[in-house]
Design a protein around this motif. Sequence first.
Motif, PDB file in Angstrom:
ATOM      1  N   PRO A  45      -7.286   3.465  -7.153  1.00  0.00           N
ATOM      2  CA  PRO A  45      -7.498   3.389  -5.706  1.00  0.00           C
ATOM      3  C   PRO A  45      -8.533   2.340  -5.295  1.00  0.00           C
ATOM      4  N   ALA A  46      -9.595   2.204  -6.055  1.00  0.00           N
ATOM      5  CA  ALA A  46     -10.617   1.197  -5.726  1.00  0.00           C
ATOM      6  C   ALA A  46     -10.061  -0.211  -5.890  1.00  0.00           C
ATOM      7  N   LEU A  47      -9.277  -0.417  -6.927  1.00  0.00           N
ATOM      8  CA  LEU A  47      -8.665  -1.723  -7.156  1.00  0.00           C
ATOM      9  C   LEU A  47      -7.672  -2.062  -6.045  1.00  0.00           C
ATOM     10  N   LEU A  48      -6.855  -1.091  -5.646  1.00  0.00           N
ATOM     11  CA  LEU A  48      -5.891  -1.306  -4.574  1.00  0.00           C
ATOM     12  C   LEU A  48      -6.593  -1.613  -3.249  1.00  0.00           C
ATOM     13  N   LYS A  49      -7.674  -0.905  -2.972  1.00  0.00           N
ATOM     14  CA  LYS A  49      -8.410  -1.115  -1.724  1.00  0.00           C
ATOM     15  C   LYS A  49      -8.993  -2.534  -1.662  1.00  0.00           C
ATOM     16  N   SER A  50      -9.571  -2.999  -2.749  1.00  0.00           N
ATOM     17  CA  SER A  50     -10.151  -4.344  -2.734  1.00  0.00           C
ATOM     18  C   SER A  50      -9.061  -5.413  -2.676  1.00  0.00           C
ATOM     19  N   TYR A  51      -7.926  -5.189  -3.344  1.00  0.00           N
ATOM     20  CA  TYR A  51      -6.823  -6.147  -3.286  1.00  0.00           C
ATOM     21  C   TYR A  51      -6.258  -6.219  -1.864  1.00  0.00           C
ATOM     22  N   ASP A  52      -6.078  -5.061  -1.242  1.00  0.00           N
ATOM     23  CA  ASP A  52      -5.546  -5.017   0.123  1.00  0.00           C
ATOM     24  C   ASP A  52      -6.465  -5.727   1.113  1.00  0.00           C
ATOM     25  N   ALA A  53      -7.771  -5.571   0.938  1.00  0.00           N
ATOM     26  CA  ALA A  53      -8.715  -6.213   1.852  1.00  0.00           C
ATOM     27  C   ALA A  53      -8.615  -7.739   1.773  1.00  0.00           C
ATOM     28  N   ALA A  54      -8.268  -8.264   0.617  1.00  0.00           N
ATOM     29  CA  ALA A  54      -8.183  -9.717   0.445  1.00  0.00           C
ATOM     30  C   ALA A  54      -6.788 -10.273   0.705  1.00  0.00           C
ATOM     31  N   HIS A  55      -5.762  -9.437   0.739  1.00  0.00           N
ATOM     32  CA  HIS A  55      -4.380  -9.886   0.909  1.00  0.00           C
ATOM     33  C   HIS A  55      -3.697  -9.077   2.007  1.00  0.00           C
ATOM     34  N   LEU A  56      -3.827  -9.532   3.233  1.00  0.00           N
ATOM     35  CA  LEU A  56      -3.222  -8.849   4.360  1.00  0.00           C
ATOM     36  C   LEU A  56      -1.933  -9.544   4.774  1.00  0.00           C
ATOM     37  N   GLY A 132       6.444   3.110  -2.215  1.00  0.00           N
ATOM     38  CA  GLY A 132       7.176   4.253  -2.759  1.00  0.00           C
ATOM     39  C   GLY A 132       6.307   5.139  -3.633  1.00  0.00           C
ATOM     40  N   LEU A 133       5.461   4.527  -4.450  1.00  0.00           N
ATOM     41  CA  LEU A 133       4.548   5.296  -5.304  1.00  0.00           C
ATOM     42  C   LEU A 133       3.519   6.045  -4.456  1.00  0.00           C
ATOM     43  N   LEU A 134       3.018   5.406  -3.424  1.00  0.00           N
ATOM     44  CA  LEU A 134       2.061   6.074  -2.536  1.00  0.00           C
ATOM     45  C   LEU A 134       2.690   7.290  -1.865  1.00  0.00           C
ATOM     46  N   GLU A 135       3.919   7.138  -1.394  1.00  0.00           N
ATOM     47  CA  GLU A 135       4.589   8.261  -0.734  1.00  0.00           C
ATOM     48  C   GLU A 135       4.898   9.388  -1.711  1.00  0.00           C
ATOM     49  N   PHE A 136       5.130   9.051  -2.976  1.00  0.00           N
ATOM     50  CA  PHE A 136       5.340  10.088  -4.001  1.00  0.00           C
ATOM     51  C   PHE A 136       4.112  10.992  -4.100  1.00  0.00           C
ATOM     52  N   PHE A 137       2.921  10.396  -3.994  1.00  0.00           N
ATOM     53  CA  PHE A 137       1.676  11.160  -4.045  1.00  0.00           C
ATOM     54  C   PHE A 137       1.219  11.606  -2.654  1.00  0.00           C
ATOM     55  N   ARG A 138       2.117  11.495  -1.665  1.00  0.00           N
ATOM     56  CA  ARG A 138       1.861  11.896  -0.279  1.00  0.00           C
ATOM     57  C   ARG A 138       0.681  11.142   0.324  1.00  0.00           C
ATOM     58  N   LEU A 139       0.598   9.865   0.013  1.00  0.00           N
ATOM     59  CA  LEU A 139      -0.407   8.978   0.579  1.00  0.00           C
ATOM     60  C   LEU A 139       0.289   7.969   1.478  1.00  0.00           C
ATOM     61  N   ARG A 140      -0.459   7.384   2.391  1.00  0.00           N
ATOM     62  CA  ARG A 140       0.111   6.397   3.300  1.00  0.00           C
ATOM     63  C   ARG A 140      -0.719   5.131   3.257  1.00  0.00           C
ATOM     64  N   ALA A 141      -0.061   4.013   3.469  1.00  0.00           N
ATOM     65  CA  ALA A 141      -0.766   2.734   3.540  1.00  0.00           C
ATOM     66  C   ALA A 141      -1.627   2.717   4.796  1.00  0.00           C
ATOM     67  N   MET A 142      -2.793   2.079   4.686  1.00  0.00           N
ATOM     68  CA  MET A 142      -3.718   2.029   5.811  1.00  0.00           C
ATOM     69  C   MET A 142      -3.493   0.757   6.620  1.00  0.00           C
ATOM     70  N   VAL A 143      -3.389   0.937   7.927  1.00  0.00           N
ATOM     71  CA  VAL A 143      -3.255  -0.178   8.859  1.00  0.00           C
ATOM     72  C   VAL A 143      -4.658  -0.694   9.157  1.00  0.00           C
ATOM     73  N   ARG A 144      -4.853  -1.997   9.009  1.00  0.00           N
ATOM     74  CA  ARG A 144      -6.174  -2.592   9.283  1.00  0.00           C
ATOM     75  C   ARG A 144      -6.356  -2.906  10.757  1.00  0.00           C
ATOM     76  N   THR A 145      -5.419  -3.625  11.339  1.00  0.00           N
ATOM     77  CA  THR A 145      -5.498  -3.954  12.767  1.00  0.00           C
ATOM     78  C   THR A 145      -4.144  -3.723  13.408  1.00  0.00           C
ATOM     79  N   VAL A 146      -4.167  -3.458  14.699  1.00  0.00           N
ATOM     80  CA  VAL A 146      -2.948  -3.210  15.463  1.00  0.00           C
ATOM     81  C   VAL A 146      -3.036  -4.006  16.748  1.00  0.00           C
ATOM     82  N   GLY A 147      -1.908  -4.569  17.137  1.00  0.00           N
ATOM     83  CA  GLY A 147      -1.846  -5.277  18.409  1.00  0.00           C
ATOM     84  C   GLY A 147      -0.442  -5.202  18.954  1.00  0.00           C
ATOM     85  N   PRO A 148      -0.292  -5.278  20.265  1.00  0.00           N
ATOM     86  CA  PRO A 148       1.051  -5.245  20.844  1.00  0.00           C
ATOM     87  C   PRO A 148       1.809  -6.518  20.502  1.00  0.00           C
TER      88      PRO A 148
END
Length: 165
Positions: A45-56, A132-148
């Motif tokens: 989870p820590a590795l995924l979080k840091s990768y996601d922060a750098a690759h949006l 798919g792997l996240l949903e298997f563990f009942r986790l969801r991807a985190m949205v960083r920013t939202v805009g219309p």
Amino acid sequence: MNETVAKTLGGHPRGRRRILFDRFVAVIMLFALIVLPVSFFVGGPALLKSYDAAHLIKLRCTIRSSEMNKTSSRSTGGIGTSGAEVLLDTSCGRFVYVDGVTLTNGDQVADRFRSGSVQTFSVGKGSIAIRGLLEFFRLRAMVRTVGPSKSDASPKQEVLDEVDN
């Protein structure tokens, strides 16, 4: 083990190479059965979080539904915290939005995501790749920013571009 003891036990004396090979196999099995799974659940989870922060990446999606969800964490000592998040069901999949969401304003934030509206999300590329792997563990991807999105936007999933941080 000496030769007489080995014959008494019905076996053959084992050579030094065989002993080293058996130890090597034992170490590999220990690594595969214990170290890899523990590191996957602890460090993953820590590795995924840091990768996601750098690759949006930016996705254009249609909101199907949104609702506020209360979260809580608890340690073995009984200490924990409560929080809030907005669960988003979209044409791109299910996401979690937490930026600025509190227990007091969670319902108002969830109401901002009207059903049928088209929004642009910034989401981590790693989380999308293993959705798919996240949903298997009942986790969801985190949205960083939202805009219309623009009014002429397509209601289906569309990758707009990759954002480098």
